[in-house]
Scaffold this active site. Sequence first.
Site, PDB file in Angstrom:
ATOM      1  N   CYS A 106      13.150  33.945 -10.615  1.00  0.00           N
ATOM      2  CA  CYS A 106      13.116  35.197 -11.364  1.00  0.00           C
ATOM      3  C   CYS A 106      14.459  35.899 -11.203  1.00  0.00           C
ATOM      4  O   CYS A 106      14.968  36.033 -10.090  1.00  0.00           O
ATOM      5  CB  CYS A 106      11.979  36.073 -10.829  1.00  0.00           C
ATOM      6  SG  CYS A 106      11.950  37.748 -11.492  1.00  0.00           S
ATOM      7  N   CYS A 109       6.309  37.456 -13.705  1.00  0.00           N
ATOM      8  CA  CYS A 109       6.574  37.072 -12.320  1.00  0.00           C
ATOM      9  C   CYS A 109       5.467  37.597 -11.402  1.00  0.00           C
ATOM     10  O   CYS A 109       5.127  38.779 -11.451  1.00  0.00           O
ATOM     11  CB  CYS A 109       7.926  37.639 -11.898  1.00  0.00           C
ATOM     12  SG  CYS A 109       8.330  37.331 -10.166  1.00  0.00           S
ATOM     13  N   CYS A 112       9.284  23.523 -15.398  1.00  0.00           N
ATOM     14  CA  CYS A 112       8.099  23.087 -14.660  1.00  0.00           C
ATOM     15  C   CYS A 112       7.784  24.145 -13.606  1.00  0.00           C
ATOM     16  O   CYS A 112       8.494  24.252 -12.609  1.00  0.00           O
ATOM     17  CB  CYS A 112       8.401  21.737 -14.030  1.00  0.00           C
ATOM     18  SG  CYS A 112       6.983  20.975 -13.252  1.00  0.00           S
ATOM     19  N   CYS A 118      13.783  39.476  -8.977  1.00  0.00           N
ATOM     20  CA  CYS A 118      13.430  39.524  -7.550  1.00  0.00           C
ATOM     21  C   CYS A 118      13.845  38.260  -6.805  1.00  0.00           C
ATOM     22  O   CYS A 118      13.687  38.187  -5.584  1.00  0.00           O
ATOM     23  CB  CYS A 118      11.933  39.765  -7.365  1.00  0.00           C
ATOM     24  SG  CYS A 118      10.896  38.347  -7.780  1.00  0.00           S
ATOM     25  N   CYS A 134       7.313  40.394  -9.004  1.00  0.00           N
ATOM     26  CA  CYS A 134       7.803  41.703  -9.446  1.00  0.00           C
ATOM     27  C   CYS A 134       7.307  42.115 -10.828  1.00  0.00           C
ATOM     28  O   CYS A 134       7.585  43.232 -11.259  1.00  0.00           O
ATOM     29  CB  CYS A 134       9.330  41.719  -9.435  1.00  0.00           C
ATOM     30  SG  CYS A 134      10.095  40.797 -10.781  1.00  0.00           S
TER      31      CYS A 134
HETATM   32 FE    FE Z   1      10.305  38.531 -10.048  1.00  0.00          FE
END
Ligand code: FE
Length: 138
Positions: A101, A53, A124, A104, A56
């Site tokens: 995610c 990510c 995607c 976060c 985070c």
């Molecule tokens: Fe994240």
Amino acid sequence: MKTSKDNFEIVKSDQEWREILTPEQFNVLRKHGTERAFTSPLDKTYDQGTYVCGGCGQPLFTSETKYDSKTGWPSFYAPIEGAIATSVDRSLFMTRTEVHCSRCGGHLGHVFSDGPAPTGQRYCMNGVSLKFLPQEDS
Ligand code: FE
């Protein structure tokens, strides 16, 4: 769209996110923006490694599940278990499944059911919301 601030392990204000993200990352991860197709270098990246990510750092996808969807966005047929969460997105006169995610809440992209085997799913993703960590040769 519902992205509850309370349910995530990492919670920051917009101002705090702006301090650690580029304007492009902020627009996608925090404001559900979409990068222009074929603009992410990660679209054509097939090296071995892990996609984490951009907000985070949580590992989200591995290169094992990446494939060329020809859409111009980095695409995967499965995430790392527990790494992502989804919500229903009814913007732009469509009903889509938004992917974010799980740690976060950062917006990553959407998932569609026209992907390849073995899952039939197409995650995607916006490349700008991901960071690629190449596998180190041991
Ligand atoms: Fe994240």
